[in-house]
Enzyme design. Structure first.
Site, PDB file in Angstrom:
ATOM      1  CG  HIS A  38       2.643   4.518  -3.661  1.00  0.00           C
ATOM      2  ND1 HIS A  38       1.935   3.808  -4.601  1.00  0.00           N
ATOM      3  CD2 HIS A  38       1.950   4.352  -2.503  1.00  0.00           C
ATOM      4  CE1 HIS A  38       0.876   3.245  -4.046  1.00  0.00           C
ATOM      5  NE2 HIS A  38       0.880   3.564  -2.750  1.00  0.00           N
ATOM      6  CG  HIS A  54      -0.252   5.586   2.094  1.00  0.00           C
ATOM      7  ND1 HIS A  54      -1.378   6.201   1.602  1.00  0.00           N
ATOM      8  CD2 HIS A  54       0.093   4.635   1.189  1.00  0.00           C
ATOM      9  CE1 HIS A  54      -1.705   5.640   0.447  1.00  0.00           C
ATOM     10  NE2 HIS A  54      -0.830   4.692   0.170  1.00  0.00           N
ATOM     11  CG  HIS A 113      -3.694   4.116  -4.174  1.00  0.00           C
ATOM     12  ND1 HIS A 113      -3.239   5.399  -4.008  1.00  0.00           N
ATOM     13  CD2 HIS A 113      -3.031   3.362  -3.246  1.00  0.00           C
ATOM     14  CE1 HIS A 113      -2.337   5.428  -3.016  1.00  0.00           C
ATOM     15  NE2 HIS A 113      -2.193   4.202  -2.559  1.00  0.00           N
ATOM     16  CD  GLU A 129      -2.774  -2.389  -3.598  1.00  0.00           C
ATOM     17  OE1 GLU A 129      -2.043  -2.851  -2.714  1.00  0.00           O
ATOM     18  OE2 GLU A 129      -3.573  -1.446  -3.399  1.00  0.00           O
ATOM     19  CG  ASP A 150       1.750   1.011  -0.260  1.00  0.00           C
ATOM     20  OD1 ASP A 150       1.142   2.076  -0.084  1.00  0.00           O
ATOM     21  OD2 ASP A 150       1.173  -0.031  -0.586  1.00  0.00           O
ATOM     22  CG  ASP A 151       0.793   1.769   3.820  1.00  0.00           C
ATOM     23  OD1 ASP A 151       0.429   2.822   4.360  1.00  0.00           O
ATOM     24  OD2 ASP A 151       0.287   1.332   2.762  1.00  0.00           O
TER      25      ASP A 151
END
Length: 337
Positions: free
Chosen positions: A16, A18, A196, A199, A277-278
């Protein structure tokens, strides 16, 4: 051996992340200068100070602004190569990377420009550092399903380079059911599916991702714990959750890491994994996520080992590759004792 040393030594997969969310400010300014694109921040430090998010949307606003400097194949190559260098440092041996073509095609950047840059970086990372990778194309859920269908059509000539489709962007108000038809078409074309859900959105979104989109993994999924029947189902089906601890903290999904439910879910038998994630925006790549959540929740060696093995079990690698990497995790722990 300390937790930090153990985490650094163990091989792991990231499921996961991006690629646009790995865009460090220094590289953003470098590419902006190269492409003659202005950024509404005078310097790197001012931009970093803007990374004070209060929810998902406040993050997405700056995320899309940063992506606007990416124009050419070399830009996407440089972005992905910088991420793979972090993988090398964190002993991430396999990564399944999200990319958002709509973020770029809406600005006039051709689909193949994005994909060619990313695939070239993937090939070079495997050659130089032995890091395997897969690409997952995400649909932006704040846009229409018609837009998603158009993106899917653009992707069809490049099917050999894309293993699956996903669903990301603003979750609240955009349930998975909005994209039922396009996911059905994507699966018919041979793409795997992830999404997703859970969340900021409720457990109902997780049910929709499972039952309507027929996903192989749930990205995030931390709010599934609010529904015990859903938790029992996730455990029974061994449905993976790709959890992102520092993202959850930064976006106020949890108030502090000591309150995160990752350990509880792991102990209950949920197939949870740790991911970044980011990371450029949320303050940590894979090992920082592992170390911070392990310290906050007092994870023991067995917990850490299980999370690393889960990362391979939940991946889209072959069964033989999964078994091989799980053995490597066990051997690494034995070597460290």
């Amino acid at each position: 051996m300390t937790r930090k040393a153990l985490i650094r030594a163990l091989p792991k997969a990231e499921l996961h992340v991006h690629i646009e969310g790995t865009f460090e400010p220094e590289l953003m300014f470098e590419i902006a200068r190269r492409n003659g694109v202005s950024i509404p921040y005078p310097d790197v430090e001012t931009l970093r100070r803007a990374y004070d998010f209060h929810n998902l949307q406040s993050f997405l606003d700056i995320y899309y602004a940063g992506a606007s400097v990416l124009l050419y194949e070399q830009d996407f190559y440089d972005l992905a190569t910088a991420y793979f260098a972090r993988c090398r440092d964190d002993h991430v041996v396999h990564s399944e990377i999200f990319f958002d073509p709509q973020t770029h095609t809406a600005r006039g950047v051709a689909f193949d420009t994005v994909l060619n840059g990313l695939t070239r970086a993937c090939r070079d990372a495997e050659t130089k550092w032995g890091i395997g990778s897969r690409l997952i194309m995400c649909f932006l859920r704040h846009l229409s399903e018609e837009d998603a269908f158009a993106t899917l059509e653009q992707a069809l000539p490049f099917k050999q380079h894309i293993i699956g489709v996903g669903l990301d962007s603003s979750e609240v108000g955009h349930p998975p059911s909005k994209f039922t038809r396009v996911f059905e078409r994507a699966r018919a074309e041979g793409f795997l599916a992830v999404a997703h859900a859970g969340e900021e959105g409720p457990p109902e979104y997780v049910y929709e991702a499972l039952d309507l989109l027929k996903v192989s993994r749930i990205d995030h999924g931390v709010r599934a714990e609010e529904d015990d029947a859903l938790m029992r189902r996730l455990i029974a089906e061994q449905m993976p959750l790709t959890v992102c601890p520092l993202s959850n903290l930064k976006l106020k999904v949890v108030s502090e890491l000591t309150r995160h439910n990752l350990h509880r879910m792991l102990e209950r038998g949920v197939l949870v994994t740790v991911n970044s994630d980011d990371p450029a925006y949320f303050g940590g790549y894979m090992n920082k996520n592992f170390t911070d959540v392990a310290d906050a929740l007092d994870l023991n060696e067995n917990n850490i080992r299980m999370l690393c093995k889960n990362s391979f079990k939940a991946s889209f690698l072959s069964d033989a590759e999964k078994e091989q990497w799980c053995r490597r995790v066990d051997e690494c722990v034995l070597d460290a004792v």
